[in-house]
Design an enzyme around this catalytic site. Structure first.
Site, mmCIF file in Angstrom:
data_model
loop_
_atom_site.group_PDB
_atom_site.id
_atom_site.type_symbol
_atom_site.label_atom_id
_atom_site.label_comp_id
_atom_site.label_asym_id
_atom_site.label_seq_id
_atom_site.Cartn_x
_atom_site.Cartn_y
_atom_site.Cartn_z
ATOM 1 N N TYR A 145 0.824 -1.210 0.000
ATOM 2 C CA TYR A 145 0.000 0.000 0.000
ATOM 3 C C TYR A 145 0.855 1.256 0.000
ATOM 4 C CZ TYR A 145 -4.760 -1.748 0.787
ATOM 5 O OH TYR A 145 -6.001 -2.311 0.646
ATOM 6 N N LYS A 194 2.453 -15.530 2.854
ATOM 7 C CA LYS A 194 2.632 -16.196 1.549
ATOM 8 C C LYS A 194 4.129 -16.437 1.355
ATOM 9 C CE LYS A 194 1.164 -17.735 -2.458
ATOM 10 N NZ LYS A 194 0.420 -19.018 -2.543
ATOM 11 N N ASP A 226 -3.608 -18.275 0.936
ATOM 12 C CA ASP A 226 -4.598 -18.898 0.042
ATOM 13 C C ASP A 226 -5.374 -19.971 0.793
ATOM 14 O OD1 ASP A 226 -2.170 -20.259 0.133
ATOM 15 O OD2 ASP A 226 -2.246 -20.931 -1.943
ATOM 16 N N ASP A 251 -6.573 -6.578 4.058
ATOM 17 C CA ASP A 251 -7.666 -5.902 3.360
ATOM 18 C C ASP A 251 -8.616 -6.941 2.768
ATOM 19 O OD1 ASP A 251 -9.116 -3.752 2.180
ATOM 20 O OD2 ASP A 251 -8.159 -4.221 0.260
ATOM 21 N N ASP A 255 -12.573 -8.393 4.366
ATOM 22 C CA ASP A 255 -13.819 -8.310 3.589
ATOM 23 C C ASP A 255 -14.452 -9.694 3.467
ATOM 24 O OD1 ASP A 255 -13.616 -5.498 2.971
ATOM 25 O OD2 ASP A 255 -14.582 -5.903 1.044
HETATM 26 C C1 IPM Z 1 -10.356 -0.671 3.913
HETATM 27 C C2 IPM Z 1 -10.565 -0.051 2.575
HETATM 28 C C3 IPM Z 1 -9.349 0.793 2.225
HETATM 29 C C4 IPM Z 1 -8.157 -0.137 2.192
HETATM 30 C C5 IPM Z 1 -9.457 1.566 0.912
HETATM 31 C C6 IPM Z 1 -10.721 2.388 0.852
HETATM 32 C C7 IPM Z 1 -8.234 2.409 0.677
HETATM 33 O O1 IPM Z 1 -10.833 -1.019 1.611
HETATM 34 O O2 IPM Z 1 -10.185 0.081 4.899
HETATM 35 O O3 IPM Z 1 -10.336 -1.905 4.012
HETATM 36 O O4 IPM Z 1 -7.892 -0.763 1.164
HETATM 37 O O5 IPM Z 1 -7.463 -0.209 3.199
HETATM 38 MN MN MN Z 2 -10.962 -3.006 2.404
#
Ligand code: IPM
Ligand code: MN
Length: 363
Positions: A145, A194, A226, A251, A255
């Site tokens: 990042y 990884k 993975d 990240d 999710d």
């Molecule tokens: C999160 C979001 C952010 C990230 C984006 C919006 C930059 O997806 O906080 O998980 O990738 O960290």
């Molecule tokens: Mn995110």
């Protein structure tokens, strides 16, 4: 206590879920006799259109002067984002600079689904077992990042490059946070990596294993990312406890974890630095449902709980909020995106959900 809190409500559903989070904050303030001064400031795509910057100087000042920051989700629908130059888009122009400014290296993302709410998960009920209770800790200010970004267009062969660097200090400090949390909660610590391909992961593991020596009481294991993605769906509760992830893997898997428990609306987070922290939901601004009073405010209210726990050293207040959040569901109510199988009168609007959390806190 007396604290100043910066309020960055953000875009899309930001203002409406922030409103509910503030209601809950005020209820806890009264009950525990605290005094909070809230200073609102623009942040995100709205701030760019109003002021030419998604993280205006005045907002930086408000954040610098605050003890802690509550941030809503940012961003607009794709078509509207195209009107914003890349460097001013809320992700690279606001969120990453905010993280960098306060060096918020430890991102706490709890993933909780008690057995009684297994129906929220898209997985078969028996796969939820005795419930999911994972604290994902994502490194938030390093890795790919924040590495140098290059796009080569000068030669016939176009290319793009994202550098991924981790330094020893960066790995060590977040590993210590993860092991401390595992020790506190008397749980295991699972390290995701990884290392079969990436040098940064091999390096990461060496440091994490070195830190592990200081925590012989904490059961420790490493899992390839993975395989972790697979296991998270097949057997999520095997991760119960603390899970440590570098930035990009964190990240993605956080999710996915939101999907496993049924909704990103159930994913609050706290981002903690050496001096200051901020809290935010782990999801985006959901522009498609903005302004309809149907967004789930759990993630923003849960972020207030995390703020009490991780930023204000007030675990009792935090627990009060967690208990109230789960009590809403235990009473048989739900939110619109989790309403499959529920009667219409059990589906709460954004504001009704916040009201119910406040009522429960008030007792
Ligand atoms: C999160 C979001 C952010 C990230 C984006 C919006 C930059 O997806 O906080 O998980 O990738 O960290
Ligand atoms: Mn995110």
């Amino acid at each position: 206590m007396q604290k100043t809190i910066a309020i960055l409500e953000g875009d899309g559903i930001g203002p409406e879920i922030m409103r509910e989070a503030i209601k809950v904050l005020r209820a806890v303030e009264t009950k525990y006799d605290h005094q909070f001064t809230l200073n609102h400031a623009p942040f995100g795509a709205g701030a760019y259109f109003a002021e030419g910057s998604p993280f205006p100087e005045q907002t930086k000042k408000v954040c610098d002067e605050a003890d802690v920051i509550m941030k809503g989700p940012v961003g607009l629908a794709v078509e509207k984002m195209n009107d914003i130059p890349q460097e001013h888009r809320p992700e690279v122009g606001a969120i990453l600079p905010l993280r960098k400014r306060y060096d918020t290296f430890a991102n706490y993302r709890p993933v909780r689904l008690p057995k009684s709410l297994a129906g929220f998960s898209p997985l078969k009920e028996e796969m939820i077992g005795d419930g999911i209770d994972i604290l994902m800790i994502r490194e938030l200010v390093g890795g790919i990042y924040f590495g140098k970004k290059t796009e080569g267009t000068a030669t016939a062969l176009k290319y793009a490059e994202d550098e991924c660097i981790y330094t020893e200090d960066q790995v060590r400090r977040v590993a210590v946070v993860a092991f401390e949390e595992a020790r506190k909660g008397k749980t295991q610590m699972v390290n995701i990596h990884k290392a079969n391909v990436l040098a940064t992961s091999r390096f990461w593991n060496v440091i994490v294993e070195d830190v592990a020596k200081q925590y012989p009481d904490v059961p420790y294991q490493s899992v390839l990312v993975d395989n972790a993605a697979y296991q998270l769906v097949i057997n999520p509760s095997m991760f119960n406890g603390v899970v440590l992830l570098e930035n990009m893997m964190g990240d993605i898997l956080t999710d996915q974890a939101g999907g496993v428990i049924g909704s990103l609306g159930l994913m609050p987070s706290a981002c903690i630095g050496p001096e200051k922290g901020y809290v935010e939901p782990a999801h985006g601004s959901a522009p498609d449902i903005a302004g309809q009073n149907i967004a789930n405010p759990y993630s923003m209210i849960g972020s207030v709980a995390l703020m009490f726990d991780k930023c204000l050293d007030s675990p009792k207040e935090a627990q009060e909020i967690w208990d109230a959040l789960f009590a809403v569901f235990e009473k048989g109510y739900t939110t619109s995106e989790l309403s499959a199988g529920y009667a219409e009168d059990k589906v709460l609007s954004t504001s009704a959900f916040g009201d119910m959390v406040v009522e429960i806190i008030q007792g």
